[in-house]
Design a protein around this motif. Structure first.
Motif, PDB file in Angstrom:
ATOM      1  N   GLN A  86       0.830  -1.203   0.000  1.00  0.00           N
ATOM      2  CA  GLN A  86       0.000   0.000   0.000  1.00  0.00           C
ATOM      3  C   GLN A  86       0.868   1.258   0.000  1.00  0.00           C
ATOM      4  OE1 GLN A  86      -2.432  -0.827   3.473  1.00  0.00           O
ATOM      5  NE2 GLN A  86      -4.153  -1.479   2.189  1.00  0.00           N
ATOM      6  N   CYS A  87       1.895   1.280   0.819  1.00  0.00           N
ATOM      7  CA  CYS A  87       2.806   2.442   0.866  1.00  0.00           C
ATOM      8  C   CYS A  87       3.470   2.672  -0.486  1.00  0.00           C
ATOM      9  CB  CYS A  87       3.869   2.252   1.938  1.00  0.00           C
ATOM     10  SG  CYS A  87       3.281   2.479   3.621  1.00  0.00           S
ATOM     11  N   LEU A  90       0.958   4.178  -2.987  1.00  0.00           N
ATOM     12  CA  LEU A  90       0.701   5.595  -2.706  1.00  0.00           C
ATOM     13  C   LEU A  90       1.899   6.473  -3.063  1.00  0.00           C
ATOM     14  CD1 LEU A  90      -1.237   5.201   0.642  1.00  0.00           C
ATOM     15  CD2 LEU A  90      -2.181   6.008  -1.536  1.00  0.00           C
ATOM     16  N   PRO A  94       0.512   9.313  -5.871  1.00  0.00           N
ATOM     17  CA  PRO A  94      -0.037  10.013  -4.697  1.00  0.00           C
ATOM     18  C   PRO A  94      -1.533  10.324  -4.802  1.00  0.00           C
ATOM     19  CG  PRO A  94       2.086  10.933  -5.297  1.00  0.00           C
ATOM     20  CD  PRO A  94       1.702   9.973  -6.400  1.00  0.00           C
ATOM     21  N   LEU A  96      -3.836   8.446  -5.458  1.00  0.00           N
ATOM     22  CA  LEU A  96      -4.609   7.369  -4.820  1.00  0.00           C
ATOM     23  C   LEU A  96      -4.974   7.729  -3.386  1.00  0.00           C
ATOM     24  CD1 LEU A  96      -2.678   4.183  -6.034  1.00  0.00           C
ATOM     25  CD2 LEU A  96      -4.983   4.902  -6.721  1.00  0.00           C
ATOM     26  N   GLY A  97      -4.196   8.610  -2.780  1.00  0.00           N
ATOM     27  CA  GLY A  97      -4.449   9.046  -1.410  1.00  0.00           C
ATOM     28  C   GLY A  97      -5.768   9.769  -1.234  1.00  0.00           C
ATOM     29  N   TYR A 100      -7.738   6.248  -0.858  1.00  0.00           N
ATOM     30  CA  TYR A 100      -7.258   5.184   0.007  1.00  0.00           C
ATOM     31  C   TYR A 100      -6.218   5.689   0.989  1.00  0.00           C
ATOM     32  CZ  TYR A 100      -9.044   2.464  -3.964  1.00  0.00           C
ATOM     33  OH  TYR A 100      -9.823   1.949  -4.964  1.00  0.00           O
ATOM     34  N   ALA A 101      -6.041   4.910   2.044  1.00  0.00           N
ATOM     35  CA  ALA A 101      -4.971   5.144   3.016  1.00  0.00           C
ATOM     36  C   ALA A 101      -4.436   3.788   3.461  1.00  0.00           C
ATOM     37  CB  ALA A 101      -5.491   5.921   4.220  1.00  0.00           C
ATOM     38  N   PHE A 107      -8.408  -0.665   0.835  1.00  0.00           N
ATOM     39  CA  PHE A 107      -7.365  -0.536  -0.185  1.00  0.00           C
ATOM     40  C   PHE A 107      -6.709  -1.900  -0.414  1.00  0.00           C
ATOM     41  CE2 PHE A 107      -3.093   1.895  -1.010  1.00  0.00           C
ATOM     42  CZ  PHE A 107      -3.248   1.750  -2.379  1.00  0.00           C
TER      43      PHE A 107
END
Length: 131
Positions: A86-87, A90, A94, A96-97, A100-101, A107
């Motif tokens: 996930q990190c 993102l 970016p 996607l932020g 999602y988080a 996510f």
């Protein structure tokens, strides 16, 4: 892998086909990354696409470039959702932020296993690309 990833990122929008029951569904996608040597995508587990991928993970993806070269990729969706994936997603996209988080419970990250990629020109020349 590099040729496939370059083709998808250069053309920005590609289409992923899933199956819901006996009905195919095609939707536009715009996120792709390489993770652990695999072509990797994301979605929300709140979407029909996620439910379809869980029920039948066999998919096909299609993308066309400005010269009408067509890339088709088939494979099996395998979910690999972790904080790390996930990190990475993102960081790559970016935007996607906004949806999602990390650890938000919706996510999802998946890659294509047993993927096969074929790029075909308008004249019919085919190239098999490593995925």
């Amino acid at each position: 892998m590099k040729e496939v990833l370059d083709f998808l990122t250069a053309n920005k929008v590609f289409y992923l086909a899933t199956t819901g029951g006996d009905q195919p569904h095609v939707r536009p996608m715009g996120f792709v990354m390489e993770h652990d040597g695999k072509l990797t995508f994301c979605t929300s587990n709140q979407k029909e696409m996620y439910k379809q991928l869980v029920a039948n993970p066999n998919v096909e993806l299609c993308c066309v470039d400005a010269n009408f070269n067509t890339l088709r990729i088939c494979g099996k969706a395998v979910f690999c959702t972790t904080e790390k994936t996930q990190c990475k997603a993102l960081a790559i996209m970016p935007a996607l932020g906004r949806m999602y988080a990390v650890g938000d419970g919706k996510f999802e990250i998946f890659y294509l296993a047993n993927a096969q990629a074929v790029c075909q020109t308008m004249s019919g020349e085919k190239k098999v690309w490593a995925v």
